[in-house]
Design an enzyme around this catalytic site. Structure first.
Site, PDB file in Angstrom:
ATOM      1  N   ASP A 158       0.809  -1.223   0.000  1.00  0.00           N
ATOM      2  CA  ASP A 158       0.000   0.000   0.000  1.00  0.00           C
ATOM      3  C   ASP A 158       0.839   1.270   0.000  1.00  0.00           C
ATOM      4  O   ASP A 158       1.982   1.305   0.465  1.00  0.00           O
ATOM      5  CB  ASP A 158      -0.991   0.018   1.159  1.00  0.00           C
ATOM      6  CG  ASP A 158      -0.345  -0.298   2.502  1.00  0.00           C
ATOM      7  OD1 ASP A 158       0.700  -0.977   2.537  1.00  0.00           O
ATOM      8  OD2 ASP A 158      -0.901   0.122   3.536  1.00  0.00           O
TER       9      ASP A 158
ATOM     10  N   GLU B 277      -0.774  -2.258   5.201  1.00  0.00           N
ATOM     11  CA  GLU B 277       0.154  -2.130   6.318  1.00  0.00           C
ATOM     12  C   GLU B 277      -0.018  -0.784   6.997  1.00  0.00           C
ATOM     13  O   GLU B 277       0.181  -0.663   8.210  1.00  0.00           O
ATOM     14  CB  GLU B 277       1.601  -2.290   5.828  1.00  0.00           C
ATOM     15  CG  GLU B 277       2.631  -2.407   6.953  1.00  0.00           C
ATOM     16  CD  GLU B 277       3.058  -1.084   7.567  1.00  0.00           C
ATOM     17  OE1 GLU B 277       3.301  -1.054   8.793  1.00  0.00           O
ATOM     18  OE2 GLU B 277       3.154  -0.086   6.838  1.00  0.00           O
TER      19      GLU B 277
END
Length: 385
Positions: free
Chosen positions: A79, A137
């Site tokens: 991400d 994350e």
């Protein structure tokens, strides 16, 4: 740059090409569907089968080793962050307001490169390898927590992850043994008082005054409740109340963050902040409404895995490369894997003129000379664990 015995210039160039593609097309936490599709496309090219039982957009694949006595998991996060990039590079983000400002594009490219290498050298891979390309994350709920709940570590003997680190010198590799990164939990507090005239405070219950006591009292948790050998942080990031010179508002809002290095300390901070909110507010005649916002648990690097990793680093790259680091109050959701299984989370240094800005900065960039080192490290961990 360190010499990488298994990573030739062709694989390095391929990895950098993947990293730059991913950097141009960042996606926020939980939205990494195009990134996931790209990862699946590459894994299909390598002939590595997916494990589709895990929730998208995370991607999990399984490489069967020649012996398969052990299964080693390797993880990369995918991400990006809601940051507008300020770099002027040919591979800069094409998505307004979104950029890879923490190196996850590099992590994904590195694990893809490890996958490519294994597919080209299957006879050298004795262990089974579970490849985890993880979503979210940077967000809560954590993508790692979800995958663990879904059984991604079932049958896994050890797990390793890396982080390209702008605060560690290029050419160095390091980690802290034991407590390595802090928990990160937030709180949102609403203090319900009684509004009134600023000149007649006796007829009101001033939530701003109560808030000032609460801010002071929270620091007593660190100084008087937490064991002196433990580390913890409570920081307030917001105080909102009222908008007039002579009106006592009826409500005040406080928000902040809590960090701790152990599971026990994190639970202590949660319990004590809630108790103080409710009891102290009541003592002033106000009502304290406490909301705990769960984030990430502390990251614990297992000593046996650290000993193994240090040996791999020194044997592969030389005795002067390894750096024993201090624990960090930064958070990392790799902690959820390490709560369940033996393993270690390892920083690969890339501090240089190109990578001089900290993580989450709009001018953050990766020194791509660190990429082959990280690929080599992950391959060696997988082969020798």
């Amino acid at each position: 740059m360190l010499t990488a015995a298994l990573v030739d210039s062709q694989l390095k160039d391929w990895a950098i090409e993947q990293r730059r593609h991913l950097h141009r097309h960042p996606e926020l936490s939980g939205q990494e569907y195009n990134t996931a599709a790209y990862v699946k496309e590459k894994l299909a090219e390598f002939g590595i089968p997916l494990e589709p039982q895990f929730s998208p957009p995370s991607v999990v694949a399984f490489f069967k080793g020649t012996e398969g006595a052990k299964t080693i998991a390797l993880r990369a996060d995918m991400d990006a962050l809601p940051i507008t990039e300020e770099n002027d590079a040919p591979y800069q983000s094409t998505v307004p307001g979104v950029m890879h400002a923490c190196g996850h594009d590099g992590h994904t490219a590195i694990l893809l490169s490890v996958s490519k290498w294994m597919s080209e050298n299957p006879h050298l891979v004795k262990n089974n390898i579970r490849l985890i390309f993880q979503s979210s994350e940077e967000a809560s709920p954590s993508g790692a927590q979800q995958l663990v709940q879904e059984g991604v570590l079932d049958g896994v003997d050890a797990i390793y992850g890396i982080h390209l680190m702008s605060g560690l010198e290029l050419g160095k590799i390091g980690f802290a043994v034991g407590p390595s990164r802090a928990s990160c939990n937030d709180f949102d507090i609403r203090i319900e008082g009684v509004g009134g005239h600023g000149g007649q405070p006796q007829n009101a219950v001033d939530p701003i005054y109560v808030a000032s006591h609460l801010i002071q009292a929270f620091q007593s948790i660190i100084s008087r409740n937490l064991h002196p050998h433990e580390a913890g942080v409570i920081s307030f990031g917001g105080l909102q109340a009222g908008n007039s010179y002579n009106v006592i508002p009826s409500e005040a809002r406080l928000k902040g963050t809590m960090r701790a290095m152990t599971y026990e300390a994190a639970e202590l901070l949660k319990t004590k902040t809630q108790q103080l909110t409710e009891m102290l507010c009541a003592s002033f005649g106000a009502k304290g409404h406490y909301e705990f916002i769960e984030g990430t648990i502390p990251l614990y690097n297992h000593p046996e895995a650290c000993e193994f990793a240090q040996g791999i680093i020194e044997k592969t790259f030389g005795p002067d490369v390894f750096v024993l680091q201090e624990p960090s109050t930064g958070a990392e959701d790799f902690s959820y894997y390490l709560k369940e299984k033996t393993g270690a989370f390892i920083d690969v240094g890339m501090k240089s003129e190109k990578s001089q800005y900290p993580h989450h900065h709009p001018r953050f960039d990766i020194d791509e000379d660190a990429i082959p080192t990280a690929i080599e490290l992950m391959i060696q961990l997988a082969l020798n664990a």
